[in-house]
Scaffold this motif. Sequence first.
Motif, PDB file in Angstrom:
ATOM      1  N   ALA A 154       0.830  -1.201   0.000  1.00  0.00           N
ATOM      2  CA  ALA A 154       0.000   0.000   0.000  1.00  0.00           C
ATOM      3  C   ALA A 154       0.867   1.255   0.000  1.00  0.00           C
ATOM      4  N   GLU A 155       1.928   1.246   0.789  1.00  0.00           N
ATOM      5  CA  GLU A 155       2.841   2.394   0.842  1.00  0.00           C
ATOM      6  C   GLU A 155       3.484   2.653  -0.517  1.00  0.00           C
ATOM      7  N   ALA A 156       3.887   1.598  -1.207  1.00  0.00           N
ATOM      8  CA  ALA A 156       4.500   1.748  -2.527  1.00  0.00           C
ATOM      9  C   ALA A 156       3.496   2.325  -3.528  1.00  0.00           C
ATOM     10  N   LEU A 157       2.252   1.882  -3.460  1.00  0.00           N
ATOM     11  CA  LEU A 157       1.228   2.407  -4.361  1.00  0.00           C
ATOM     12  C   LEU A 157       0.949   3.883  -4.087  1.00  0.00           C
ATOM     13  N   GLY A 190      -1.631   7.731   4.188  1.00  0.00           N
ATOM     14  CA  GLY A 190      -2.103   8.017   2.843  1.00  0.00           C
ATOM     15  C   GLY A 190      -3.128   7.038   2.303  1.00  0.00           C
ATOM     16  N   THR A 191      -3.542   6.061   3.091  1.00  0.00           N
ATOM     17  CA  THR A 191      -4.538   5.093   2.646  1.00  0.00           C
ATOM     18  C   THR A 191      -5.844   5.327   3.386  1.00  0.00           C
ATOM     19  N   ARG A 192      -6.940   5.018   2.730  1.00  0.00           N
ATOM     20  CA  ARG A 192      -8.252   5.038   3.362  1.00  0.00           C
ATOM     21  C   ARG A 192      -8.515   3.610   3.836  1.00  0.00           C
ATOM     22  N   ILE A 193      -8.959   3.451   5.086  1.00  0.00           N
ATOM     23  CA  ILE A 193      -9.155   2.125   5.658  1.00  0.00           C
ATOM     24  C   ILE A 193     -10.606   1.969   6.098  1.00  0.00           C
ATOM     25  N   TYR A 194     -11.211   0.872   5.665  1.00  0.00           N
ATOM     26  CA  TYR A 194     -12.534   0.461   6.129  1.00  0.00           C
ATOM     27  C   TYR A 194     -12.350  -0.884   6.808  1.00  0.00           C
ATOM     28  N   ARG A 195     -12.872  -1.003   8.034  1.00  0.00           N
ATOM     29  CA  ARG A 195     -12.714  -2.261   8.781  1.00  0.00           C
ATOM     30  C   ARG A 195     -14.075  -2.850   9.121  1.00  0.00           C
TER      31      ARG A 195
END
Length: 71
Positions: free
Chosen positions: A18-21, A46-51
């Motif tokens: 995810a970090e690389a993307l 920098g990512t959107r997270i849904y749990r």
Amino acid sequence: MLLENESYPEDCRVALEAEALVEAGYGVTVISPTGDDYRFVEQYAGTRIYRYPKPLAIGGFFGYLLEYVYS
């Protein structure tokens, strides 16, 4: 990215992907199971997270199928 077994960002392999993307300029959304100490929606690195709540741990083929459908 959809995770079924491990929460994000605890799954190091997925966190690195995810970090690389994100560094390459992509918008990244991660859907993963959660524990009691996480919010259901948040931003991280920098990512959107849904749990979603973790499904019951049932072994065998039907357990796998239930986990996949639930996720």
